[in-house]
Design a protein around this motif. Structure first.
Motif, PDB file in Angstrom:
ATOM      1  N   ARG A 283       2.125   1.790  -3.545  1.00 11.10           N
ATOM      2  CA  ARG A 283       1.051   2.253  -4.424  1.00 11.10           C
ATOM      3  C   ARG A 283       0.680   3.704  -4.151  1.00 11.10           C
ATOM      4  O   ARG A 283       0.208   4.412  -5.047  1.00 11.10           O
ATOM      5  CB  ARG A 283      -0.169   1.352  -4.272  1.00 11.10           C
ATOM      6  CG  ARG A 283       0.055  -0.048  -4.847  1.00 11.10           C
ATOM      7  CD  ARG A 283      -1.139  -0.959  -4.646  1.00 11.10           C
ATOM      8  NE  ARG A 283      -0.899  -2.270  -5.248  1.00 11.10           N
ATOM      9  CZ  ARG A 283      -1.741  -3.289  -5.185  1.00 11.10           C
ATOM     10  NH1 ARG A 283      -2.888  -3.149  -4.513  1.00 11.10           N
ATOM     11  NH2 ARG A 283      -1.450  -4.438  -5.768  1.00 11.10           N
TER      12      ARG A 283
ATOM     13  N   GLU B  67       0.829  -1.206   0.000  1.00 12.99           N
ATOM     14  CA  GLU B  67       0.000   0.000   0.000  1.00 12.99           C
ATOM     15  C   GLU B  67       0.867   1.263   0.000  1.00 12.99           C
ATOM     16  O   GLU B  67       0.514   2.269  -0.624  1.00 12.99           O
ATOM     17  CB  GLU B  67      -0.930  -0.009   1.217  1.00 12.99           C
ATOM     18  CG  GLU B  67      -2.019  -1.066   1.169  1.00 12.99           C
ATOM     19  CD  GLU B  67      -3.031  -0.779   0.085  1.00 12.99           C
ATOM     20  OE1 GLU B  67      -3.735   0.236   0.180  1.00 12.99           O
ATOM     21  OE2 GLU B  67      -3.123  -1.570  -0.875  1.00 12.99           O
TER      22      GLU B  67
ATOM     23  N   THR C 220       5.056  -4.838  -6.616  1.00 12.68           N
ATOM     24  CA  THR C 220       4.422  -5.628  -5.551  1.00 12.68           C
ATOM     25  C   THR C 220       5.304  -6.803  -5.145  1.00 12.68           C
ATOM     26  O   THR C 220       5.514  -7.053  -3.954  1.00 12.68           O
ATOM     27  CB  THR C 220       3.053  -6.147  -6.016  1.00 12.68           C
ATOM     28  OG1 THR C 220       2.207  -5.028  -6.336  1.00 12.68           O
ATOM     29  CG2 THR C 220       2.392  -6.992  -4.935  1.00 12.68           C
TER      30      THR C 220
ATOM     31  N   ARG D   6      -5.766   8.658  -3.552  1.00 14.89           N
ATOM     32  CA  ARG D   6      -5.805   7.622  -4.570  1.00 14.89           C
ATOM     33  C   ARG D   6      -7.012   6.715  -4.366  1.00 14.89           C
ATOM     34  O   ARG D   6      -7.486   6.499  -3.240  1.00 14.89           O
ATOM     35  CB  ARG D   6      -4.529   6.793  -4.531  1.00 14.89           C
ATOM     36  CG  ARG D   6      -4.368   5.930  -3.298  1.00 14.89           C
ATOM     37  CD  ARG D   6      -3.025   5.208  -3.274  1.00 14.89           C
ATOM     38  NE  ARG D   6      -2.877   4.411  -2.062  1.00 14.89           N
ATOM     39  CZ  ARG D   6      -3.205   3.133  -1.976  1.00 14.89           C
ATOM     40  NH1 ARG D   6      -3.687   2.506  -3.036  1.00 14.89           N
ATOM     41  NH2 ARG D   6      -3.034   2.470  -0.843  1.00 14.89           N
TER      42      ARG D   6
ATOM     43  N   ASN E  91       2.716   0.849  -8.860  1.00  8.52           N
ATOM     44  CA  ASN E  91       1.552  -0.019  -8.958  1.00  8.52           C
ATOM     45  C   ASN E  91       1.780  -1.287  -9.761  1.00  8.52           C
ATOM     46  O   ASN E  91       0.857  -2.089  -9.910  1.00  8.52           O
ATOM     47  CB  ASN E  91       0.388   0.749  -9.608  1.00  8.52           C
ATOM     48  CG  ASN E  91      -0.032   1.947  -8.785  1.00  8.52           C
ATOM     49  OD1 ASN E  91      -0.231   1.829  -7.589  1.00  8.52           O
ATOM     50  ND2 ASN E  91      -0.179   3.104  -9.431  1.00  8.52           N
TER      51      ASN E  91
ATOM     52  N   SER F  14      -9.961  -1.835  -6.525  1.00  7.65           N
ATOM     53  CA  SER F  14      -9.024  -2.723  -7.203  1.00  7.65           C
ATOM     54  C   SER F  14      -9.128  -2.548  -8.708  1.00  7.65           C
ATOM     55  O   SER F  14     -10.210  -2.311  -9.255  1.00  7.65           O
ATOM     56  CB  SER F  14      -9.309  -4.181  -6.836  1.00  7.65           C
ATOM     57  OG  SER F  14      -9.187  -4.374  -5.452  1.00  7.65           O
ATOM     58  N   ASN F  15      -7.989  -2.653  -9.381  1.00  7.10           N
ATOM     59  CA  ASN F  15      -7.959  -2.481 -10.831  1.00  7.10           C
ATOM     60  C   ASN F  15      -8.419  -3.728 -11.578  1.00  7.10           C
ATOM     61  O   ASN F  15      -8.675  -3.677 -12.773  1.00  7.10           O
ATOM     62  CB  ASN F  15      -6.539  -2.130 -11.288  1.00  7.10           C
ATOM     63  CG  ASN F  15      -6.076  -0.794 -10.728  1.00  7.10           C
ATOM     64  OD1 ASN F  15      -6.881   0.120 -10.578  1.00  7.10           O
ATOM     65  ND2 ASN F  15      -4.789  -0.695 -10.416  1.00  7.10           N
TER      66      ASN F  15
END
Length: 512
Positions: free
Chosen positions: A78, A75, A88, A114, A83, A118-119
């Motif tokens: 990000r 986190e 990650t 932000r 990202n 979730s993408n």
């Protein structure tokens, strides 16, 4: 690790955190010093990554924090535009050190608001799964733990195949001493059959306040004090050095509490010179020798009428050995016209395997008297009584003990007495001649207590098949309480049906 060692370790972690993140704090319009203040720096970091402040608490809960630390590392990355999948992976694989690398080598552009959406569907599933694991781990560790009865030591009260919920909060939830372990499993990870924990580092024993103390006649789940086996039923030469909270879970009845004078006479328990009165649900069993007039015992009569499911052996013509039989069923046997004798097999011979294994003439049916150790109480030490307390002094309370002739030294000092640091309990099974309990390995330390069984949610009979395998009368019954067990399963079904009925009705109404 001692408390002092943990405090030093905590300070080192804070220093590393400050060195690795102070530029990140400044890039988020916070003060540099805020990265250096313990606990407060975590609260500020939650604001930087746009996550709720209560997440800070999760960072200090053993086992749960093993899940939360990687989440916070990712986190944090990000929140500064890192990202990608590679970011990650690097954040987790380097145990957060990639955050330090970004702190010093990358442009730091904080994204204060932000989106937390979730993408991808996969990322959303992972987030939901992590949250579910965190909640389940907290419940499992501090509130309620499922447990299965593995042996017949509490037969008639708890049966092999009973699945229980064990309350952690009745006696006070114990903070995990093993800090690095897989969540929601005990000593082994299922399927792959691999050890689920690291022996070090260890937290000192700490227990939250409970609602009650362990009382006589309580059924208690505890870590088996002398456990060195890799698996519960594997007593091979392969041994394991287990931390306290990863030792095998046992369940027995507490028949002696700290400070009690305890004794067994001809199979009868006496506490403080008074016969221990067991609750109505407790049905102690013993082995019996039964003789007949020559007519063989009908197996259907033994199983159906006497409800005896444990082993019955024919040891000689017209002679049978019942390995575990309650007194009331033994009395019923006497009324059968083919029975000529029913004798309880009470031992009067010395058993070297009985605690404290020093050939004092005790056995499983005639034992003691002893006084159960109590925190703060002092006992004189002699060569005669030292075997009772040797394991307490050395293993449970961590002292160095040396004996030379009649001289006893503890931590290098001559000792004529010893003061106990914690409380101890005496645990026994109701199946008195088929139970490996305190009579064989001694006292149960307070720091080994896991919890109190409160509820049977499922019970499976290994001799049954199909739906008859389920012991329906035991579903949703309480473990303790007065009178005979009562099943609340029908009320559960009614509540479940009501829930789905109301949900269906509300959805229909919403669609209309």
């Amino acid at each position: 690790m001692t408390l002092a060692q943990w405090f030093i370790f905590f300070l080192i972690v804070q220093v590393v955190h400050f060195i690795g993140t102070w530029k990140i704090y400044e890039a988020a319009n916070r003060k540099r010093w805020e990265a250096a203040v313990p606990v407060y720096n975590a609260i500020v970091l939650m604001k930087i990554i746009n996550r709720p402040t209560w997440w800070t608490i999760l960072l200090f809960i053993p086992i749960v924090n093993l899940i939360m630390f990687p989440v916070v590392w990712v986190e944090t990355l990000r929140s500064f535009g890192k990202n990608t999948t590679l970011d990650t992976i690097l954040g987790i694989a380097t145990f957060g050190l990639y955050v330090m690398y970004v702190n010093y080598t990358q442009p730091l552009n904080h994204i204060p608001n932000r989106s937390l959406e979730s993408n991808s569907k996969g990322a959303d599933t992972i987030s939901s799964l992590l949250f579910a694991i965190v909640v389940a781990t907290i419940v499992h560790t501090y509130v309620m733990q499922p447990f299965q009865i593995p042996t017949s030591s509490l037969e008639k009260t708890l049966l092999v195949g009973d699945f229980l919920f064990v309350s952690k909060f009745h006696y006070g939830a114990r903070v995990p001493m093993t800090t690095v372990a897989a969540p929601m499993v005990h000593d082994t990870i299922p399927v792959i059959n691999t050890k689920s924990y690291l022996n070090k580092p260890q937290l000192p024993y700490l227990r939250f306040p409970g609602f009650e103390k362990v009382e006589k006649n309580d059924i208690v789940v505890f870590n088996w004090p002398v456990d060195t086996v890799y698996k519960f039923f594997d007593r091979s030469t392969r041994k394991a050095d287990k931390p306290i909270d990863k030792k095998s879970n046992y369940v027995k009845r507490c028949v002696g509490t700290p400070g009690d004078k305890f004794q067994i006479k001809d199979g009868v328990i006496f506490v403080n010179d008074q016969k221990l009165i067991l609750p109505e649900r407790a049905r102690p069993q013993f082995s019996y020798t039964v003789t007949t007039n020559g007519t063989p015992l009908n197996p259907d009569y033994v199983i159906r009428d006497l409800k005896v499911t444990d082993a019955v052996y024919q040891t000689a013509p017209n002679t049978y050995l019942f390995s575990s039989l309650p007194d009331d069923e033994a009395a019923r046997l006497k009324s059968n016209p083919i029975i000529t004798g029913v004798t309880k097999n009470i031992s009067h011979e010395a058993e070297p395997s009985v605690f404290p294994q020093n050939n004092n003439g005790w056995n499983k049916d005639n034992f003691g008297p002893i006084v159960i150790p109590q925190a703060g109480k002092t006992v004189p030490l002699t060569a005669e009584n030292l075997p009772l307390y040797k394991r307490i002094i050395t293993v449970y309370e961590g002292n160095d003990l040396k004996v030379s002739g009649s001289e006893i030294k503890i931590n290098g000092q001559i000792a004529n007495s010893y003061t106990f640091k914690q409380n101890y309990y005496w645990m026994m099974g109701d199946n008195r001649h088929n139970s490996e309990d305190s009579r064989y390995w001694g006292f149960v330390p307070e720091d080994h207590i896991v919890g109190k069984p409160v509820f049977i949610w499922m019970s499976l009979d290994s001799h049954g098949s199909g739906l008859s395998k389920i012991r329906w009368e035991r579903l949703f019954t309480t473990v303790g309480g007065d009178g005979q067990p009562y099943s609340y399963f029908k009320f559960f079904l009614i509540g479940l049906a009501a829930y789905f009925g109301i949900t269906f009705f509300m959805n229909k109404k919403k669609q209309a």
